[in-house]
Design a protein around this motif. Structure first.
Motif, PDB file in Angstrom:
ATOM      1  N   VAL A  93       0.863  -0.910  -0.122  1.00 48.14           N
ATOM      2  CA  VAL A  93      -0.358  -0.419  -0.021  1.00 48.14           C
ATOM      3  C   VAL A  93       0.847   1.489   0.385  1.00 48.14           C
ATOM      4  CG1 VAL A  93      -2.160  -0.555   1.286  1.00 48.14           C
ATOM      5  CG2 VAL A  93      -0.247   0.097   2.323  1.00 48.14           C
ATOM      6  N   GLU A  94       0.249   2.405  -0.317  1.00 48.55           N
ATOM      7  CA  GLU A  94       0.917   3.510  -0.755  1.00 48.55           C
ATOM      8  C   GLU A  94       1.276   3.904   0.673  1.00 48.55           C
ATOM      9  OE1 GLU A  94       0.492   7.845  -2.540  1.00 48.55           O
ATOM     10  OE2 GLU A  94       0.673   6.292  -3.631  1.00 48.55           O
ATOM     11  N   SER A  95      -0.163   4.519   1.389  1.00 49.21           N
ATOM     12  CA  SER A  95       0.384   4.416   3.102  1.00 49.21           C
ATOM     13  C   SER A  95      -0.838   4.186   3.593  1.00 49.21           C
ATOM     14  CB  SER A  95       0.459   6.317   2.863  1.00 49.21           C
ATOM     15  OG  SER A  95      -1.002   7.099   2.216  1.00 49.21           O
ATOM     16  N   VAL A  96      -0.614   4.422   5.316  1.00 47.24           N
ATOM     17  CA  VAL A  96      -1.719   3.698   5.869  1.00 47.24           C
ATOM     18  C   VAL A  96      -2.181   4.938   7.231  1.00 47.24           C
ATOM     19  CG1 VAL A  96      -3.146   2.156   7.885  1.00 47.24           C
ATOM     20  CG2 VAL A  96      -1.291   1.379   6.133  1.00 47.24           C
ATOM     21  N   THR A  97      -3.389   6.045   7.640  1.00 48.83           N
ATOM     22  CA  THR A  97      -4.102   6.674   8.151  1.00 48.83           C
ATOM     23  C   THR A  97      -4.645   5.852   8.996  1.00 48.83           C
ATOM     24  OG1 THR A  97      -4.107   7.858   6.555  1.00 48.83           O
ATOM     25  CG2 THR A  97      -4.916   8.580   8.721  1.00 48.83           C
ATOM     26  N   ILE A  98      -3.993   6.329  10.324  1.00 50.04           N
ATOM     27  CA  ILE A  98      -4.250   5.150  11.516  1.00 50.04           C
ATOM     28  C   ILE A  98      -5.111   6.738  12.643  1.00 50.04           C
ATOM     29  CG2 ILE A  98      -3.697   4.461  13.427  1.00 50.04           C
ATOM     30  CD1 ILE A  98      -1.254   2.745  11.749  1.00 50.04           C
ATOM     31  N   LYS A  99      -6.242   6.538  13.363  1.00 47.10           N
ATOM     32  CA  LYS A  99      -6.549   7.214  13.979  1.00 47.10           C
ATOM     33  C   LYS A  99      -6.826   6.646  15.318  1.00 47.10           C
ATOM     34  CE  LYS A  99      -9.522  10.188  10.689  1.00 47.10           C
ATOM     35  NZ  LYS A  99     -10.020  10.739   9.719  1.00 47.10           N
ATOM     36  N   GLU A 100      -6.730   7.946  16.449  1.00 56.28           N
ATOM     37  CA  GLU A 100      -6.058   6.597  17.745  1.00 56.28           C
ATOM     38  C   GLU A 100      -6.492   8.147  18.497  1.00 56.28           C
ATOM     39  OE1 GLU A 100      -3.421   7.040  21.012  1.00 56.28           O
ATOM     40  OE2 GLU A 100      -2.944   7.300  19.433  1.00 56.28           O
ATOM     41  N   GLY A 101      -8.200   8.261  19.038  1.00 55.28           N
ATOM     42  CA  GLY A 101      -7.896   8.797  19.783  1.00 55.28           C
ATOM     43  C   GLY A 101      -8.129  10.406  19.256  1.00 55.28           C
ATOM     44  N   ASP A 102      -7.273  11.211  19.793  1.00 60.24           N
ATOM     45  CA  ASP A 102      -7.847  13.013  18.908  1.00 60.24           C
ATOM     46  C   ASP A 102      -6.704  13.014  17.792  1.00 60.24           C
ATOM     47  OD1 ASP A 102      -9.306  14.026  20.367  1.00 60.24           O
ATOM     48  OD2 ASP A 102      -8.057  14.986  22.182  1.00 60.24           O
ATOM     49  N   TRP A 103      -5.318  12.047  18.086  1.00 61.25           N
ATOM     50  CA  TRP A 103      -4.016  11.500  17.127  1.00 61.25           C
ATOM     51  C   TRP A 103      -4.843  11.731  15.924  1.00 61.25           C
ATOM     52  CZ3 TRP A 103       0.236  13.963  17.824  1.00 61.25           C
ATOM     53  CH2 TRP A 103       0.721  14.018  19.211  1.00 61.25           C
ATOM     54  N   THR A 104      -4.387  11.108  14.997  1.00 59.48           N
ATOM     55  CA  THR A 104      -3.678  10.829  13.407  1.00 59.48           C
ATOM     56  C   THR A 104      -2.708  10.781  13.228  1.00 59.48           C
ATOM     57  OG1 THR A 104      -5.757  12.210  12.836  1.00 59.48           O
ATOM     58  CG2 THR A 104      -4.935  11.134  11.013  1.00 59.48           C
ATOM     59  N   HIS A 105      -2.327   9.336  12.154  1.00 56.71           N
ATOM     60  CA  HIS A 105      -0.610   9.527  12.049  1.00 56.71           C
ATOM     61  C   HIS A 105      -0.934   8.408  10.706  1.00 56.71           C
ATOM     62  CE1 HIS A 105      -0.238   9.223  16.801  1.00 56.71           C
ATOM     63  NE2 HIS A 105      -1.420   7.843  16.861  1.00 56.71           N
ATOM     64  N   LYS A 106       0.065   9.392  10.107  1.00 56.79           N
ATOM     65  CA  LYS A 106       0.634   8.904   8.919  1.00 56.79           C
ATOM     66  C   LYS A 106       0.722   7.745   8.323  1.00 56.79           C
ATOM     67  CE  LYS A 106      -0.035   9.949   3.889  1.00 56.79           C
ATOM     68  NZ  LYS A 106      -0.495  10.522   2.644  1.00 56.79           N
ATOM     69  N   VAL A 107       1.302   6.651   8.006  1.00 59.61           N
ATOM     70  CA  VAL A 107       2.428   5.873   7.587  1.00 59.61           C
ATOM     71  C   VAL A 107       3.332   5.690   6.106  1.00 59.61           C
ATOM     72  CG1 VAL A 107       3.303   3.636   8.038  1.00 59.61           C
ATOM     73  CG2 VAL A 107       2.513   4.305   9.787  1.00 59.61           C
ATOM     74  N   PHE A 108       3.884   5.798   5.801  1.00 54.33           N
ATOM     75  CA  PHE A 108       4.370   6.360   4.594  1.00 54.33           C
ATOM     76  C   PHE A 108       5.988   5.943   4.023  1.00 54.33           C
ATOM     77  CE2 PHE A 108       3.933  10.753   5.851  1.00 54.33           C
ATOM     78  CZ  PHE A 108       5.022  11.545   5.110  1.00 54.33           C
ATOM     79  N   LEU A 109       6.793   5.872   3.449  1.00 59.61           N
ATOM     80  CA  LEU A 109       7.718   6.345   3.039  1.00 59.61           C
ATOM     81  C   LEU A 109       7.564   7.717   1.960  1.00 59.61           C
ATOM     82  CD1 LEU A 109       8.364   2.590   0.761  1.00 59.61           C
ATOM     83  CD2 LEU A 109       9.309   3.358   3.122  1.00 59.61           C
ATOM     84  N   ASN A 110       8.446   8.282   2.416  1.00 54.17           N
ATOM     85  CA  ASN A 110       9.384  10.088   1.938  1.00 54.17           C
ATOM     86  C   ASN A 110       9.982   9.975   1.321  1.00 54.17           C
ATOM     87  OD1 ASN A 110      11.655   9.272   2.639  1.00 54.17           O
ATOM     88  ND2 ASN A 110      11.037  10.709   3.935  1.00 54.17           N
ATOM     89  N   SER A 111      10.218  10.384   0.154  1.00 55.55           N
ATOM     90  CA  SER A 111      10.886  10.895  -0.947  1.00 55.55           C
ATOM     91  C   SER A 111      12.442  10.660  -0.966  1.00 55.55           C
ATOM     92  CB  SER A 111      10.769  12.546  -1.636  1.00 55.55           C
ATOM     93  OG  SER A 111      11.126  12.988  -0.978  1.00 55.55           O
ATOM     94  N   ASP A 112      12.888   9.608  -0.333  1.00 57.07           N
ATOM     95  CA  ASP A 112      13.834   9.677   0.437  1.00 57.07           C
ATOM     96  C   ASP A 112      14.120   8.070   0.441  1.00 57.07           C
ATOM     97  OD1 ASP A 112      15.285  12.307   0.181  1.00 57.07           O
ATOM     98  OD2 ASP A 112      14.991  12.689   2.107  1.00 57.07           O
ATOM     99  N   GLY A 113      12.987   7.537   0.730  1.00 55.08           N
ATOM    100  CA  GLY A 113      12.858   5.841   1.142  1.00 55.08           C
ATOM    101  C   GLY A 113      12.770   5.593   2.502  1.00 55.08           C
ATOM    102  N   TYR A 114      13.045   6.733   3.537  1.00 56.70           N
ATOM    103  CA  TYR A 114      12.646   6.742   4.670  1.00 56.70           C
ATOM    104  C   TYR A 114      11.417   6.576   5.149  1.00 56.70           C
ATOM    105  CZ  TYR A 114      17.344   8.684   4.979  1.00 56.70           C
ATOM    106  OH  TYR A 114      18.436   8.549   5.182  1.00 56.70           O
ATOM    107  N   LEU A 115      10.821   5.065   5.960  1.00 58.38           N
ATOM    108  CA  LEU A 115       9.393   4.657   6.605  1.00 58.38           C
ATOM    109  C   LEU A 115       9.047   5.901   7.817  1.00 58.38           C
ATOM    110  CD1 LEU A 115       7.331   2.653   6.690  1.00 58.38           C
ATOM    111  CD2 LEU A 115       8.555   1.431   8.524  1.00 58.38           C
ATOM    112  N   THR A 116       8.083   6.828   7.609  1.00 52.39           N
ATOM    113  CA  THR A 116       7.995   8.344   8.187  1.00 52.39           C
ATOM    114  C   THR A 116       6.202   7.804   8.900  1.00 52.39           C
ATOM    115  OG1 THR A 116       8.938   8.859   5.885  1.00 52.39           O
ATOM    116  CG2 THR A 116       7.405  10.463   7.905  1.00 52.39           C
TER     117      THR A 116
END
Length: 130
Positions: A93-116
């Motif tokens: 998958v390209e990215s995953v968005t996780i909503k946890e309470g008031d927080w939103t987290h997006k997991v993705f690979l940035n342009s340098d290839g780092y897991l972010t």
């Protein structure tokens, strides 16, 4: 799993890289399965695919260590992050968005290839005037 033993040497077995098929002699401590020997051979192999695999696994391991510290009290959220890290790193998958309470987290690979993981807290402001 048959191990080759010599009383004067460290026990060894043979493992095969799952990417290039190259066999390697693996030094062992205790019993190992063929699957474990193949994983070790893959980790030690210097073919390009094995190097890429090793880099992906290192990213996932580091991300999981971070998540364990951040979400130690919420095992369900921790499990979701673990799956997201693997799926994003493996390009499932390209990215995953996780909503946890008031927080939103997006997991993705940035342009340098780092897991972010990009996290933000929802801040709503509501002002009523009568």
């Amino acid at each position: 799993m048959k191990r080759e033993e010599n009383t004067n040497e460290t026990p060894t077995t043979t493992g095969t890289c799952k990417f290039c098929g190259q066999s390697r002699t693996i030094k062992t401590v205790g019993e190992v399965t063929q699957q474990e020997a193949d994983e070790i051979a893959t980790d030690e192999c210097d073919c390009e695919e094995a190097k890429k695999h090793h880099n992906r696994e290192c990213k996932i391991k580091k991300a999981n260590e971070w998540a364990k510290l951040r979400f130690e009290n919420t095992p369900n959220v921790l499990q979701i992050f673990s799956i997201a890290f693997r799926d994003v790193t493996n390009h499932d998958v390209e990215s995953v968005t996780i909503k946890e309470g008031d927080w939103t987290h997006k997991v993705f690979l940035n342009s340098d290839g780092y897991l972010t993981v990009k996290s933000g807290k929802k801040v709503d402001e509501e002002v009523d005037f009568a």
